[in-house]
Write an enzyme that holds these catalytic residues in place. Structure first.
Site, short mmCIF file in Angstrom:
data_model
loop_
_atom_site.label_atom_id
_atom_site.label_comp_id
_atom_site.label_asym_id
_atom_site.label_seq_id
_atom_site.Cartn_x
_atom_site.Cartn_y
_atom_site.Cartn_z
N ASP A 93 51.25 100.87 65.48
CA ASP A 93 52.16 99.85 65.99
C ASP A 93 51.64 98.47 65.60
O ASP A 93 50.44 98.19 65.73
CB ASP A 93 52.25 99.99 67.51
CG ASP A 93 53.23 99.03 68.13
OD1 ASP A 93 54.44 99.15 67.85
OD2 ASP A 93 52.79 98.15 68.89
N GLU A 129 53.38 99.34 60.94
CA GLU A 129 54.24 98.17 60.80
C GLU A 129 53.41 97.01 60.24
O GLU A 129 52.56 96.47 60.94
CB GLU A 129 54.81 97.78 62.16
CG GLU A 129 55.73 98.83 62.77
CD GLU A 129 56.17 98.43 64.17
OE1 GLU A 129 57.39 98.40 64.40
OE2 GLU A 129 55.31 98.17 65.02
#
Length: 965
Positions: A552, A589
């Protein structure tokens, strides 16, 4: 450890016996003369280098503690107050260097203050309450390269030296402040940030957490700023008095205690006495172990458990590495993103006792498992599970959960705001949350287990991994190392910031915690933060046999950390670790924003920086080009699939010439994505120019292509964030469009991902036309808005206006769509969507030409047609060529197909394309598509004599040339 209640015990006595260099009447001016600034460094000193004391021509006798009783300093500036000390604008960057953003001259003096009892204060009378005062020496050549590399945002700060004879270990356990004086008057003062010096003095690679041997249990806690640490041992997971309380002993910043073997199976908490900068007090924090491997309900206590115990292993667990599904290359990966609770909370074919939890994945005949088997049999390789570590926001004790009356909710109108009000009313007391609010990274979440206390969460998590592997799917864990749920000494979900306050979290130049990653950003540039991340990855990979990791907000982690993470995991072996490390894939990400943007805090793991490492990153360029706009733009902005220029929805994109150009640019971006978003892939753009992927730019001038390898690109059009694919298509398309065409658009968007080079990524439910009733952020929207229906009866469209917090401003757009019954798909639409998605997977895995392994192979074999100014708008034509065995040139990869052509037609009408370069080929519709229930795709045709393709509206057609045809 010794008590540090007085200056004589805080610092070595020889230092205190050194002659003082202050006269009682000197107003704090040294009797020695000010240090002259050298005009230039000596020839042998590199720029930025520190000069040694000897080369500076003097000895450091001016850096020593001064008893507080000797001095009182008048405060010169009325702006200075006690609040000034609540900031931490100075950085203690290494053992003997402090950096501070002040303008220093020869008439100024800088002092460091320390107080064991956190009694430092700033009053009209002066700085009071300190135990020790140390004069710092200016370092005129600034901060050395190793410091500015680690802390690039303070490269221009002034540097000050501390005497090497100071007792650093004890000094760092105090409240600290630094002050700046001119003519005996205090001009500035602030607190200090300590990660640099803590790394320099206390970086540690030894054991942490609980270590089990045949005779004993040993505890280790890294807490170099703590004044005292004790451990309380409990028999039960909650309540009761401790069986014993043991004081830990410190060596080199690590506190340890050795206990009897009988501790195993007990629970414990630490009590850490430590100065906390958020309160400016010495706090006694009760906290679980940052290296916990077992927990009680809600993480109140750490469970002392040896994870190698046989009673924590499902049958056959130690041999699972040999049962893993085959994976020949990372290029063969495809990923299905799934939330653990979503998977089974609404699946009535799962026993109600295990719905929404780990064990639902072991229910082999459930609707959800049958669906996953269907995808696995078609070629899907990986299931990505949203956060499953211990996170805040969901009570582990299910008896405390509140529930909605689904029957009553179902009676409400499709566009009512009452459903969201009911969901909001219990959203922090139900069993739902995505889990992106980490408390402890290394333990499975208790709310997904049958019992949050004891062995259940560990055993059931392992059973889940084993069960998913045995239906042919590998498991990816979503890890959230970029932020923490809480901080400070009081919050029950704060752990790391209680143990070493101010260390684990990234702070701004005022000392406040950075929150750009959501909240409480962590700082992987700090040694022990990075170590914790690497240790945690090893824990999940070795102990739980996880097959991959999705990071993340990976861009908020340093590139060096990510490279070490990949190397560490790749080094694992089945013989040594029971894990085939080279088959563990990591991606994340790579967004570049906040305080880390543009490498302001070091080289971060952004999309551009991470290329060349073999680590994947999400390709948002393709997502935005396919759907239109971005998640942060106007929701009606259209894209290639949703009607841009071809079927305007009334939003003002500009005149026809503007929208035509936007559509052409979108096609360019998609083509780069179809070629794995490679930086150096050369294609012909809409203007007819040959360009590399990195030379194709987004509307704001950012290069589209950035990857150096196809496995560094994760192509997607939807994920858990933002609206589902079906919802965004329904929002952006014209109101009059029939649901049949919206379903075709859903499939067309999925096909662009499924048939691209690189790694395709799908949000669970894309293949079911999944809806969240247009909720753009369903992280806490309960089962009601997040429902997945593997019975294929409903896609969850029209279950009320989505929750107000994140969606209210779009309610005027959402309400008429939800109220219109023609928007809702029927069961036959969902069944067709599932079949079409399965067939896309079958096509992808029918040929290695869809999964080329190198950038060179893609450049050599992939071509785009229908390009340049004369293109037929709304159509992308991609071909992939194979070699022929025994012939010179490119190697043969596919024994069945020698040539493949894929045509993506986003137009609302049938199109005909004449491609001269594709004349005289023996192309036919792919066998999978010939068997489709979709009659429209079967109308696709190719004429060899002219190279003409005819493609129905909103259709992806795949043509193949069979060897020997």
């Amino acid at each position: 450890m010794s008590s540090l209640s007085s200056p004589s015990s805080l610092f070595p006595s020889p230092l205190l016996q050194r002659p003082l260099l202050f006269s009682p009447s000197s107003s704090l001016r040294p009797l020695s003369t000010a240090i002259p600034k050298p005009s230039s460094p000596p020839p042998s000193a590199p720029v930025g280098a520190r000069l040694s004391r000897r080369s500076r021509g003097r000895t450091i006798t001016s850096c020593f503690p001064v008893p507080a009783a000797m001095e009182r300093t008048a405060i010169a500036e009325s702006s200075l107050s006690q609040e000034t000390l609540s900031y931490a604008r100075a950085y203690w960057v290494s053992r003997i260097l402090i950096a501070w953003n002040i303008n220093y001259d020869d008439d100024a003096y800088v002092y460091l203050y320390a107080s064991r009892k956190a009694s430092i204060s700033l009053t009209e009378e002066g700085i009071e309450g300190y135990d020790v005062k140390i004069l710092l020496e200016p370092e005129y050549y600034g901060l050395p390269a190793n410091v500015t590399e680690k802390f690039p945002h303070i490269v221009n700060y002034s540097a000050f030296k501390i005497s090497e004879s100071v007792d650093f270990e004890n000094l760092l356990k105090c409240q600290l402040a630094i002050a700046f004086y001119v003519d005996g008057k205090c001009k500035n003062a602030t607190g200090l940030q300590l990660p640099g010096v803590l790394d320099d003095l206390f970086a540690y690679n030894g054991p942490l957490g609980a270590v089990f041997s045949k005779e004993a249990v040993t505890l280790h806690l890294w807490a170099p700023t703590a004044q005292e640490v004790s451990v309380c041992i409990y028999k039960e997971p909650s309540g009761g008095e401790p069986l014993e309380s043991v004081q830990l002993e410190e060596f080199g910043g690590v506190w340890s205690a050795v206990g009897p073997k009988s501790w195993e199976g007990c629970y414990y908490v630490y009590e850490v006495s430590v100065y906390h900068p958020s309160t400016s007090q010495i706090e006694k924090c009760t906290v679980t172990d940052p290296y916990a491997r077992g927990l009680s309900s809600n993480g109140k206590r750490t469970w002392l458990i040896n994870l190698d115990s046989e009673n924590l292993k499902p049958e056959g667990w130690d041999k699972l590495a040999d049962e893993k599904p085959d994976l020949l290359s990372f290029s063969d990966i495809s990923i299905y993103e799934l939330h653990i609770r979503d998977f089974s909370a609404s699946d009535h074919t799962v026993n109600c006792d295990i719905q929404g939890g780990y064990l639902a994945f072991t229910s082999q005949e459930s609707a959800g498992i049958c669906h996953l088997k269907k995808l696995s049999n078609a070629g899907l390789t990986h299931v990505h599970l949203l956060p499953s570590f211990h996170f805040a926001g969901v009570d582990d004790d299910k008896s405390n959960w509140k529930y909605l009356d689904d029957g009553e909710m179902a009676k409400l109108p499709a566009d009512s705001d009452k459903q969201q009000a009911e969901v909001i009313g219990i959203q922090n007391e139900d069993g739902y949350n995505w889990g992106y609010n980490p408390v402890l990274w290394g333990v499975p979440k208790g709310s997904y287990a049958g019992n949050p206390n004891g062995p259940s969460r560990i055993l059931e998590f392992r059973k889940m991994i084993q069960a998913v592997n045995r239906i042919g799917l590998r498991v990816v864990l979503d890890v959230v190392y970029n932020h923490l749920a809480s901080s400070g000494p009081l919050n029950e979900n704060s752990v790391l910031d209680k143990v070493v306050p101010g260390y684990y979290l990234r702070r701004n130049t005022d000392g406040a915690i950075e929150n750009s990653a959501c909240m409480n950003n962590t700082a992987s540039e700090h040694f022990m933060v990075e170590r914790l991340i690497l240790d945690d990855l090893l824990n999940w990979a070795v102990v739980y046999k996880v097959d991959g990791f999705r990071f993340d907000l990976m861009g908020h982690i340093m590139k060096s950390t990510m490279v070490k993470a990949r190397s560490t995991l790749q080094s694992l072996s089945k013989d040594k670790d029971g894990v085939d490390g080279p088959k563990i894939y990591i991606y994340g990400e790579g967004w570049d924003f906040g305080e880390i943007a543009k490498n302001k805090r070091g080289i971060n793991a952004s999309q551009f920086n991470i290329s060349g490492t073999g680590i994947g990153s999400f390709n948002d360029r393709m997502r935005d080009a396919v759907l239109g706009g971005s998640p942060f733009g106007h929701p009606l902005q259209q894209g290639f699939v949703t009607g841009l220029s071809l079927e305007p929805n009334g939003y003002d994109h500009g005149d026809k010439s503007v929208t035509d150009r936007m559509l052409s640019s979108s096609a360019d971006h998609i083509q780069v994505g179809l070629a794995a978003n490679l930086r150096d892939f050369v294609l012909t753009n809409h203007e007819g120019k040959a360009m590399k992927g990195s030379e194709v730019l987004t509307h704001d001038g950012v290069p589209v292509g950035y990857a150096l390898s196809p496995t560094e690109t994760v192509n997607y059009v939807s994920a858990h964030d933002n609206e589902t694919l079906f919802d965004i298509v329904s929002l952006k398309t014209v109101l009059e469009l029939c649901v049949d065409d919206r379903c075709r658009m859903n499939h067309l968007a999925s096909s662009l991902v499924a048939l691209s080079q690189g790694i395709p990524f799908f949000h669970s439910g894309d293949e079911l036309l999944r809806s969240k009733s247009l909720d753009r952020d369903s992280y806490n929207s309960g089962d009601w808005f997040n429902r997945l229906d593997f019975s294929y009866e409903s896609n969850n469209w029209g279950v009320g206006l989505p929750p107000r917090e994140k969606n209210e401003k779009n309610w005027p757009l959402i309400k008429p769509r939800l109220a219109n019954p023609s928007f809702k798909p029927h069961k036959h639409h969902i069944l067709a969507a599932v079949d079409n998605f399965v067939d896309l997977l079958k096509i992808r895995y029918s040929s290695p030409l869809f999964r080329l392994r190198t950038a060179n192979a893609i450049q050599e074999r992939v071509r785009f047609h229908n390009t340049g100014p004369s293109w037929v708008p709304g159509a992308i034509v991609m071909s992939v060529e194979d070699g022929h065995e025994g012939r010179p040139g490119m190697a043969q990869l596919d024994p069945i197909y020698s040539y493949i052509v894929i045509v993506f037609n986003a137009c609302p009408t049938e199109i005909s394309l004449q491609i001269p370069a594709l004349k005289s080929r023996m192309l036919q519709l792919h066998p999978v598509q010939l068997k489709l229930a979709d009659e429209l795709v079967k109308e696709s045709s190719y004429k060899a004599a002219s190279g003409c393709f005819t493609i129905p509206r909103r259709t992806t057609s795949v043509f193949v040339e069979v060897r020997g045809a």
